[in-house]
Write an enzyme that holds these catalytic residues in place. Sequence first.
Site, short mmCIF file in Angstrom:
data_model
loop_
_atom_site.label_atom_id
_atom_site.label_comp_id
_atom_site.label_asym_id
_atom_site.label_seq_id
_atom_site.Cartn_x
_atom_site.Cartn_y
_atom_site.Cartn_z
N CYS A 141 17.27 49.21 30.98
CA CYS A 141 15.95 48.60 30.78
C CYS A 141 16.07 47.26 30.04
CB CYS A 141 15.01 49.57 30.07
SG CYS A 141 13.27 49.13 30.22
N HIS A 147 15.34 54.85 32.74
CA HIS A 147 15.56 55.71 31.58
C HIS A 147 15.80 57.14 32.07
CE1 HIS A 147 14.40 52.78 28.53
NE2 HIS A 147 13.33 52.47 29.24
#
Length: 484
Positions: free
Chosen positions: A329, A427
């Site tokens: 991310c 994630h």
Amino acid sequence: MTTLMVQGTTSDAGKSTLVTALCRWLRRQGIGVVPFKPQNMALNSAVTLDGGEIGRAQAVQAQAAGLAPHTDMNPVLLKPNSDIGAQVIIHGRALSNMDAAAYHDYKKVALDAVLQSHQRLSAAYPVVMVEGAGSPAEINLRAGDIANMGFAEAVDCPVILIADIDKGGVFAHLVGTLALLSASEQARIQGFVINRFRGDIGLLQPGLDWLEERTGKPVLGVLPYLMDFHLEAEDAIDTRQTAKAAETLRVVVPVLPRISNHTDFDPLRLHPQVELIFVGPGQPLPAADLIILPGSKSVCADLEFLREQGWEAALHKHLRYGGKLLGICGGLQMLGQRIDDPHGLEGPAGSSEGLGLLDFVTVLEPQKQLRNVSGRLCLENAPVSGYEIHAGVSGGAGLEAAAVQLDDGRCDGALSADGQVLGTYLHGLFESSQACSALLRWAGLREVQTVDYQALRERDIERLADLVEAHLDTARLRQLCGLA
């Protein structure tokens, strides 16, 4: 319809754990129960079924209740982006950034959102199990409170107060917290739970008798300290390690000031063949097989911090010696050529130079990307699932060799031409057993032991429900839940 609230004498007293335990305990009995946290401040979050964002702890509690996460379970989420400010998320959607004073004034509006969510959940489920935040005795936060007694008073619900004996001073915590509440708030406390006790319960009994005599309130039970227990942390990084095998892979994670979703690394921390090292400020990055740049709530500021620590030079040295580097991310965004923030979403509008390890540019956009996704990892074509929570949109030639081919047809992330650098927006990718094994082999572990992380989490939720049955006053708990 009944609402029962768990409040704590301190942060990390065990509120999340007890709510999780009670949700599974009730589900075992066939009782419809839903978790609820009016206001959460955390950088660990989850994507809900309705495409919003809530605290990670509420997603775990939803699992304990046998439900899919929903934004009504955590209507107000605060994600700190500085020491005095946070992004305010209402009903799963980012509203704006506010400093502490501005949010204090906004609480009346936030309370409306909280009560709307609670009303919907109360209409749909027999029991709403509520988790407070911090402590109800934080005097400076009492005015306009929506997280603890302010909420309990608004919906007129009973409260259980939990304290952590492992920290020490448990009787002072309980009596002191009770003393700092108003008369009506004190009356809401229906009993105490003492958490993380180890030792001879007989030696604790005189203190329990004194506590009940002093306060006039019952001790509902004493929960033992659980060894080898894992529940995803709401905010604080859990550094505990399980016993490791002879051959281990060393994985290093730099701890950035605004590190987010560090629960990504729990499957590695629990893996018997992974030595996971979190490196904090002022510490050099040690030799490693794999370095992971984590997610970040303030990517540009955290990238500047990374450089101030001298870690950028250490990353380049790590790669020269053949190590692997993974960015997740915000960590992915750092790997690119540049990060543009034209709207000033994370600070003053402008651009930051990336690490230049992958050929792409990221532009931070006001609309946050929130998705639960699945697909195939470029490594071994391993199936992977996870979730996206990011404001950045990345583009460039370096993304043509994608890290993940998603089932919805999109490509995610990138793998460098030399195979040393991998980045992804996903994630939770280590929670997929096959993807985790493929990533560990890519990082240099020869024979990888497969670990079912989902089974470990489910096992420990069941253990919590067992503790409720064995150590708490279940008859009184049933009464507090409105059950015969």
